[in-house]
Design an enzyme around this catalytic site. Structure first.
Site, mmCIF file in Angstrom:
data_model
loop_
_atom_site.group_PDB
_atom_site.id
_atom_site.type_symbol
_atom_site.label_atom_id
_atom_site.label_comp_id
_atom_site.label_asym_id
_atom_site.label_seq_id
_atom_site.Cartn_x
_atom_site.Cartn_y
_atom_site.Cartn_z
ATOM 1 N N GLY A 1 0.839 -1.203 0.000
ATOM 2 C CA GLY A 1 0.000 0.000 0.000
ATOM 3 C C GLY A 1 0.870 1.249 0.000
ATOM 4 N N GLY B 1 -0.439 4.998 -1.102
ATOM 5 C CA GLY B 1 -1.517 5.676 -0.388
ATOM 6 C C GLY B 1 -1.019 6.899 0.367
ATOM 7 C CD GLN B 2 -3.576 10.950 4.379
ATOM 8 O OE1 GLN B 2 -4.286 10.089 4.867
ATOM 9 N NE2 GLN B 2 -3.564 12.193 4.827
ATOM 10 C CG ASP C 1 -0.568 0.801 -3.944
ATOM 11 O OD1 ASP C 1 -0.368 1.618 -3.029
ATOM 12 O OD2 ASP C 1 -1.709 0.449 -4.300
ATOM 13 C CB ILE C 2 -3.658 -2.744 -5.845
ATOM 14 C CG1 ILE C 2 -4.564 -3.620 -6.709
ATOM 15 C CG2 ILE C 2 -4.231 -1.332 -5.808
ATOM 16 C CD1 ILE C 2 -5.070 -4.805 -5.982
ATOM 17 N NE ARG C 3 -4.936 2.112 -8.935
ATOM 18 C CZ ARG C 3 -5.899 1.788 -8.089
ATOM 19 N NH1 ARG C 3 -6.736 0.834 -8.390
ATOM 20 N NH2 ARG C 3 -6.032 2.434 -6.942
ATOM 21 C CE1 TYR D 1 -9.806 1.935 8.504
ATOM 22 C CE2 TYR D 1 -10.481 3.538 10.135
ATOM 23 C CZ TYR D 1 -9.500 2.971 9.362
ATOM 24 O OH TYR D 1 -8.220 3.445 9.438
ATOM 25 C CE LYS E 1 -7.227 -0.134 10.145
ATOM 26 N NZ LYS E 1 -5.980 -0.657 9.579
HETATM 27 N N1 SER Z 1 -8.617 8.825 9.304
HETATM 28 C C1 SER Z 1 -9.397 7.620 9.366
HETATM 29 C C2 SER Z 1 -10.756 7.802 8.831
HETATM 30 O O1 SER Z 1 -11.271 8.896 8.933
HETATM 31 C C3 SER Z 1 -9.493 7.154 10.779
HETATM 32 O O2 SER Z 1 -8.473 6.261 11.041
HETATM 33 O O3 SER Z 1 -11.308 6.879 8.342
#
Ligand code: SER
Length: 313
Positions: free
Chosen positions: A8, A11-12, A34-36, A142, A146
């Site tokens: 990954g 990503g950010q 990464d995937i791409r 999410y 986690k």
């Molecule tokens: N920054 C994340 C979100 O907003 C939280 O871990 O999904």
């Protein structure tokens, strides 16, 4: 020098982490994936491989090819995107973790970094200065992924001796790579829009307080916990981590110090409910005491730095 694989990497967080790790450990010791395959610095300035985080065999073969010691698993769907695609979010967030944990269990890698989040907390959690150990009833897909991930990390550590290290990131703010699909991401968009349009419509209410961190601090924390001697890591689920907390109104007021005509309006959407279920501020005493975590950025110096970088970009 350890050989490091970042999954990954575009990503950010992955982008800045890759730059920092290459600088620290040398370009030949860091494998970005990464995937791409995009056309960016992560791909062009060092070793890059395409990896689907859900493909165990692909991860294993790259680990064998480069004799990887450490994996940073940064691939995930964030909170807002996960609500729109729960089954895929669960699949990606959980099974990528199992793949890496199982590779460590099989002694193919020595150390793992896996990010958790403030999303592990929920509406029944104490909101202010949320402690390390407290009620955790996450209400988002999410957050559930986690929270379960944290339990599995601790389990793999206790039962199989896996060295997995984790922090609960607050909302992360950065200028180099745009974030995607998070609830805290308004605090990134607002800077872009302040410079491009002079105004911003926020998808949260003006008084929604959330814990936040500048990317420089987040990267230091990430590498810091990975470099800490193993006996300093006392929590094997995930560490609370904190730097600052603010509301949309407070960040807008800070931006106005630099751009006096900046205007903010509020039009809350489904993300308000997600934000309302998360802490307002975090107590990270354990991270500070166990492995010496210390933040450097607050709202004021972060805003100055963000605006300077975005102006030059
Ligand atoms: N920054 C994340 C979100 O907003 C939280 O871990 O999904």
């Amino acid at each position: 020098m350890p050989k490091i694989l970042i999954i990954g990497a575009c990503g950010q967080i992955g982008t800045e982490l890759t730059h920092k790790l290459r600088e620290k450990y040398g370009v030949d010791n860091v494998i970005a994936s990464d995937i791409r395959k995009l056309n960016n610095d992560v791909v062009n300035d060092g070793i890059f491989e395409v990896i689907n985080a859900l493909d165990f065999n692909q991860i294993e073969s790259i680990i064998e090819k480069y004799h990887v010691d450490e994996v940073y698993l940064m691939a995930a769907l964030l909170s807002a995107t996960a609500e729109k695609n729960p089954a895929f979010a669960w699949d990606l967030n959980m099974n990528s973790l199992f793949h890496v944990l199982n590779l460590a269990k099989a002694k193919k890698i020595k150390k793992i970094f896996w990010p958790s989040s403030i999303a592990v907390f929920g509406p029944t959690t104490p909101k202010n200065q949320t402690p390390q150990y407290t009620v955790m009833e996450p209400s988002t897909v999410y957050g559930i992924s986690k929270q379960c991930g944290e339990r599995w990390c601790e389990y793999y550590h206790n039962i199989y001796g896996v060295d997995v290290r984790s922090i609960r990131y607050p909302g992360l703010i950065s200028w180099s790579t745009p974030p995607g699909g998070g609830t805290t991401d308004y605090a990134v968009d607002i800077y872009y829009k302040a410079l491009s349009d002079g105004k911003y419509e926020c998808f949260l209410k003006e008084d929604t307080r959330m814990p936040m961190m500048y990317m420089d601090d987040a990267i230091r924390a990430t590498i810091g916990i990975m470099e800490a001697p193993a006996d300093q890591i006392k929590i094997h689920s995930s560490y609370n981590l904190s730097a600052m907390d603010f509301t949309p109104k407070e960040i807008a007021d800070e931006i106005k110090k630099h751009i006096p005509d900046f205007e903010i309006t509020y039009n809350p959407d489904f993300r308000q409910k997600i934000a309302d279920s998360w802490p307002s501020s975090i107590d990270d005493t354990s991270a500070r005491e166990d492995w010496g975590w210390k933040h450097e950025f607050g709202l004021e110096n972060m805003t100055r730095d963000m605006l300077e970088h975005l102006k030059d970009a």
